[in-house]
Design a protein around this motif. Sequence first.
Motif, PDB file in Angstrom:
ATOM      1  N   LEU B 244       0.859  -1.198   0.000  1.00  0.00           N
ATOM      2  CA  LEU B 244       0.000   0.000   0.000  1.00  0.00           C
ATOM      3  C   LEU B 244       0.891   1.242   0.000  1.00  0.00           C
ATOM      4  O   LEU B 244       2.077   1.171   0.346  1.00  0.00           O
ATOM      5  N   PRO B 245       0.308   2.407  -0.357  1.00  0.00           N
ATOM      6  CA  PRO B 245       1.099   3.629  -0.312  1.00  0.00           C
ATOM      7  C   PRO B 245       1.549   3.940   1.116  1.00  0.00           C
ATOM      8  O   PRO B 245       0.844   3.629   2.073  1.00  0.00           O
ATOM      9  N   LEU B 246       2.744   4.532   1.228  1.00  0.00           N
ATOM     10  CA  LEU B 246       3.325   4.779   2.555  1.00  0.00           C
ATOM     11  C   LEU B 246       2.858   6.114   3.123  1.00  0.00           C
ATOM     12  O   LEU B 246       3.655   6.947   3.520  1.00  0.00           O
ATOM     13  N   GLY B 354      10.016  -2.062  17.144  1.00  0.00           N
ATOM     14  CA  GLY B 354      10.902  -0.902  17.187  1.00  0.00           C
ATOM     15  C   GLY B 354      10.519   0.038  16.058  1.00  0.00           C
ATOM     16  O   GLY B 354       9.450  -0.089  15.458  1.00  0.00           O
ATOM     17  N   SER B 355      11.404   0.981  15.806  1.00  0.00           N
ATOM     18  CA  SER B 355      11.106   1.831  14.658  1.00  0.00           C
ATOM     19  C   SER B 355      12.419   2.189  14.014  1.00  0.00           C
ATOM     20  O   SER B 355      13.481   1.973  14.576  1.00  0.00           O
ATOM     21  N   LYS B 356      12.335   2.712  12.829  1.00  0.00           N
ATOM     22  CA  LYS B 356      13.565   3.036  12.115  1.00  0.00           C
ATOM     23  C   LYS B 356      14.423   3.994  12.925  1.00  0.00           C
ATOM     24  O   LYS B 356      15.638   3.899  12.957  1.00  0.00           O
ATOM     25  N   VAL B 380       2.829  -6.321   4.714  1.00  0.00           N
ATOM     26  CA  VAL B 380       3.525  -5.715   3.570  1.00  0.00           C
ATOM     27  C   VAL B 380       3.660  -4.211   3.801  1.00  0.00           C
ATOM     28  O   VAL B 380       2.949  -3.628   4.641  1.00  0.00           O
ATOM     29  N   PRO B 381       4.575  -3.572   3.058  1.00  0.00           N
ATOM     30  CA  PRO B 381       4.747  -2.129   3.209  1.00  0.00           C
ATOM     31  C   PRO B 381       3.410  -1.388   3.058  1.00  0.00           C
ATOM     32  O   PRO B 381       2.609  -1.701   2.166  1.00  0.00           O
ATOM     33  N   GLY B 382       3.193  -0.439   3.943  1.00  0.00           N
ATOM     34  CA  GLY B 382       1.976   0.357   3.891  1.00  0.00           C
ATOM     35  C   GLY B 382       0.902  -0.113   4.832  1.00  0.00           C
ATOM     36  O   GLY B 382      -0.058   0.602   5.093  1.00  0.00           O
ATOM     37  N   MET B 400       3.522   2.024  10.719  1.00  0.00           N
ATOM     38  CA  MET B 400       3.401   1.583   9.332  1.00  0.00           C
ATOM     39  C   MET B 400       4.626   0.784   8.891  1.00  0.00           C
ATOM     40  O   MET B 400       5.762   1.240   9.013  1.00  0.00           O
ATOM     41  N   ALA B 401       4.332  -0.426   8.383  1.00  0.00           N
ATOM     42  CA  ALA B 401       5.416  -1.260   7.848  1.00  0.00           C
ATOM     43  C   ALA B 401       6.036  -0.560   6.655  1.00  0.00           C
ATOM     44  O   ALA B 401       5.350   0.062   5.848  1.00  0.00           O
ATOM     45  N   GLY B 402       7.363  -0.646   6.543  1.00  0.00           N
ATOM     46  CA  GLY B 402       8.059  -0.050   5.404  1.00  0.00           C
ATOM     47  C   GLY B 402       8.365   1.411   5.604  1.00  0.00           C
ATOM     48  O   GLY B 402       9.343   1.912   5.060  1.00  0.00           O
TER      49      GLY B 402
END
Lengths: 592, 592
Positions: B244-246, B354-356, B380-382, B400-402
């Motif tokens: 999905l869109p980020l 965690g997070s980036k 999946v991302p988004g 949000m993943a990604g």
Amino acid sequence: MTRLSNYFLKTLREDPADAEVASHKLLVRAGYIRRQAPGIFAWLPLGLRVKAKLEQIIREEMAAAGAHEVHFPALLPREPYEVTGRWDEYGEALFRLQDRHGADYLLAPTHEEAFTLLVKDIVTSYKDLPLTIYQIQDKYRDEARPRAGLLRGREFTMKDAYSFDATDEGLDASYQLQRDAYERIFQRLGLEYAIVSADAGAMGGSKSEEFLLPTPIGEDTFVRSAGGYAANVEAYQTAVPESLPLDGPEPLVYDSPDTPTIETLVAHTNAVLTREDGREWTAADTLKNVVLAVTPIAGEQAGERTLVVVGLPGDRDADMKRAEVAFAGSEVEPATAEDLAKHPGLVKGYIGPGSKSQGGAVLGLEGTTGIRYLLDPRVVPGTVWVTGANEHEKHVAHLMAGRDFDADGVADIANVRDGDPAPDGSGPVTLERGMEIGHVFQLGRKYAEALGLKVLDENGKLVTVTMGSYGIGVTRILAILAELHHDDRGLVWPVSVAPFDVHLVATGKDPVVFEVAETLAETLVAAGVEVLFDDRPKVSPGVKFGDAELLGMPRVIVVGRDAADGFAEVWDRAAGTKDRVAIAEVPALFSA
Amino acid sequence: MTRLSNYFLKTLREDPADAEVASHKLLVRAGYIRRQAPGIFAWLPLGLRVKAKLEQIIREEMAAAGAHEVHFPALLPREPYEVTGRWDEYGEALFRLQDRHGADYLLAPTHEEAFTLLVKDIVTSYKDLPLTIYQIQDKYRDEARPRAGLLRGREFTMKDAYSFDATDEGLDASYQLQRDAYERIFQRLGLEYAIVSADAGAMGGSKSEEFLLPTPIGEDTFVRSAGGYAANVEAYQTAVPESLPLDGPEPLVYDSPDTPTIETLVAHTNAVLTREDGREWTAADTLKNVVLAVTPIAGEQAGERTLVVVGLPGDRDADMKRAEVAFAGSEVEPATAEDLAKHPGLVKGYIGPGSKSQGGAVLGLEGTTGIRYLLDPRVVPGTVWVTGANEHEKHVAHLMAGRDFDADGVADIANVRDGDPAPDGSGPVTLERGMEIGHVFQLGRKYAEALGLKVLDENGKLVTVTMGSYGIGVTRILAILAELHHDDRGLVWPVSVAPFDVHLVATGKDPVVFEVAETLAETLVAAGVEVLFDDRPKVSPGVKFGDAELLGMPRVIVVGRDAADGFAEVWDRAAGTKDRVAIAEVPALFSA
């Protein structure tokens, strides 16, 4: 029909490096078996076919004898073998292992315990007996030096049968049924056999006979008399001569330096002492005193190494296989220098039975050693001997059994010789070599007692069952058949167990020849003939013939150039003949 | 003809105490098998007959598939299994032992190594291939909790076949031949089956299918779609949704005390946070972080217990069987309190990815734990999640993943549910239970490479052989047939494997009845019908009928009072019918 062009087979030109005997070499070279580990083999398609035919013959004769087929696992728990003592008695020959919970298991070398417990579970009354059950099954024995291929493997297939009876007469009848079945099996296989008495003591039984194939390469020795006596040499019982009157010259101790052997002792004695009867002293006049170390395998004394002295005529040797029977349940070996060093009373080279004045049957100077002294059965009261005086460089002559010395018992361990009398009075025996091909055995009540197998008798009383055990080594007999049936070119199977009835070879490159061969193969197969068809297109006749001879089908049919004229060549491998036969007449050769 | 008056059989009224399943109870009660040790059985005559028929069907279909029969020992040396790593990989399931010289051996659970080495010994060229060889042989596996009788024993008979090809296309063809043979075998046995994709990874192979018998009592779970997809649940691969869109709301950390479960977390989050789209938060919106302890069985890291965290949608659970496949080659289990105590960065109940900004994919507050983090394929991302904030009593929403977090990889270990999409797009799947009755497997070159099995190809170049392995549990299928074919009175064998075609019962005391029955038995036997004849003279009709029902022959013929009028009663056990039939017409019932 089976086509060699599409068969799982590779023949080898060279004998395998570890093979000593013909069966091992040929069965490997001809692609019947392949070694996996010492004494452990895989079976290839050809080998499996022979094995299946052999098993089928055995099954048929077991059924004819009224035996029921069952099948036991190879992996069995320790407990029942512990109860009968065999867990220990088998020593290193038993493969032992533990499961993930630490429980002890074994790979069964025979299944007496398991069969006994199964029957205990199922049978309750004398009415359920007699009963004989058997299996054809893979067994394990951790041989120290597995050799000779299938003749003595560590994994081997056996037919083992067990009979169960309420009475001794019943056991005799069940035993006879199996014994008869064995005779039929060996006759069908074309195996010559001698039925010889075997030692029954070690297994706690009462009667035991081995089927031996007489052959110079056999690992067993047996004796036969013209009058019908036959026994394994381990089971031969020395005929006991009559006792003699207890009179004659008194014992005479004399110097005997440098007489380390019976031969030197006899020469020395002849030099210094004259016999009353004028003849020379011989080895048979001397009493040789052999020191053995005996170590019980099981029981309270297990592992206790004890010395025993056995007196035998000096012209005999101790036969260690017969000693194993005499000391059944123990390991027995010649005493070592170390053993002797612990007993200074045993004067090496001068050991004698002592004398009554020295403490009766107790051996040694002043009767101090406390070692058991046993005698050969021939040393009856009144016999007179030259023997050691238990003092360095001194022997004694005129020592008379029963007058001057006694023993603690008898040990029938001397070697047996051609001309020795059969114990049943049927004349002198001759020694022959044989291979064991079967064993029938009256176990009696040993296993049933240990494991509590009882049935109600006619009067409603519980009685212990009496058992027999009956074994044929399937893979061993297969090897023996290969030993007996081969020539310098390869195997030559008897029809009864041959993997195929005929090996049909098409030679050359002419497609017509191959078509003729194909048609002949189909005709034979339709007539119930088992055909191995060498239809390989690009293999030379020489290679094909070599393979046909190596693989060993009883008949080889060669379809080649003569096929155009309607002829083939038919080889009878056993007879060594090669005949030109009209192809049309070939099928008739197999209709018998 | 086989007479019950003289047969090795005892039927039991009571179920054996240790039996849980019908086949175990009935096979013991009807006298087909007897327990020797946990998971180890002896075969009695009736059982042996069923087994022989089953094996014959398998042999016929193996021959039809061009496979050659061989036979390997159960006892094999360690070395080849060491080379392939299986000596260790099998763990406690392998029976290991030593011979008298201290050499290591095993009781083989399967024979890939031995077959590979045999073929290496015999085959040299691509012209010798394709080749498929098989055996029917007793195997061993030290199950931790052997149960269910023959369904999962520690000793069991298997048909195992192995194919050898020079090319991948050849393997495909050999695989198909065995797969077809399996279909024919199961059809002949009347066994319904589903062919499902199975995991091939653990064995290092490329393709693997199981034949499963659909049954509610099966120990395996599989999924099927209406569109033809079928897979073992371990092999099911989750369909990966589109990314999905980020974009969307930024992560929001919020207090979340007393939320030990997904249920309490969802309720709390609904109470404190409103979603932009107006719907309620659900378990599927949460990301559950499961901590697993992974311990490699073999290799350099063998025995090193390492923690891994897997994030999955909160409405799913970790399926430990699927986890075993995902972590093939390692033991895997949920982490214990002790494990967690060693990693203070893992805040029980509040673990998150965690997070980036906290160190990318590395899990934990400030990215300090160094624990691998894996994600369910659906994440999946988004996609946006409510998950732990790695701080006591704090969660984070809108993560949000990604965008906000990444992972070190994918772990497809979540449980599969009815309605999940088939990965091939063939629609939603349904979950079913099944029992494994066969397994076909493209091993590929793993074993050939490890053991050096190469052949010359068409160009004279050495190429590594590619292999397949194909297994049917003979004793297991026998038990499954008993599971499927019985009623509350006993076994009801299908004709294909019944020990006898007919169980003929003579009732009463009238000698004429027994003579009529005897004549009928003889007539049937002469017509090739296998007859078990209950000729027991003093057994009541009730007991005889009970035994006939328990033993389970497909047809029972009762010759009793009606015999005087020329009639017998014929039972069709499967149909449940009992018909009065003229005795003269009975033989015609069996001529088909």
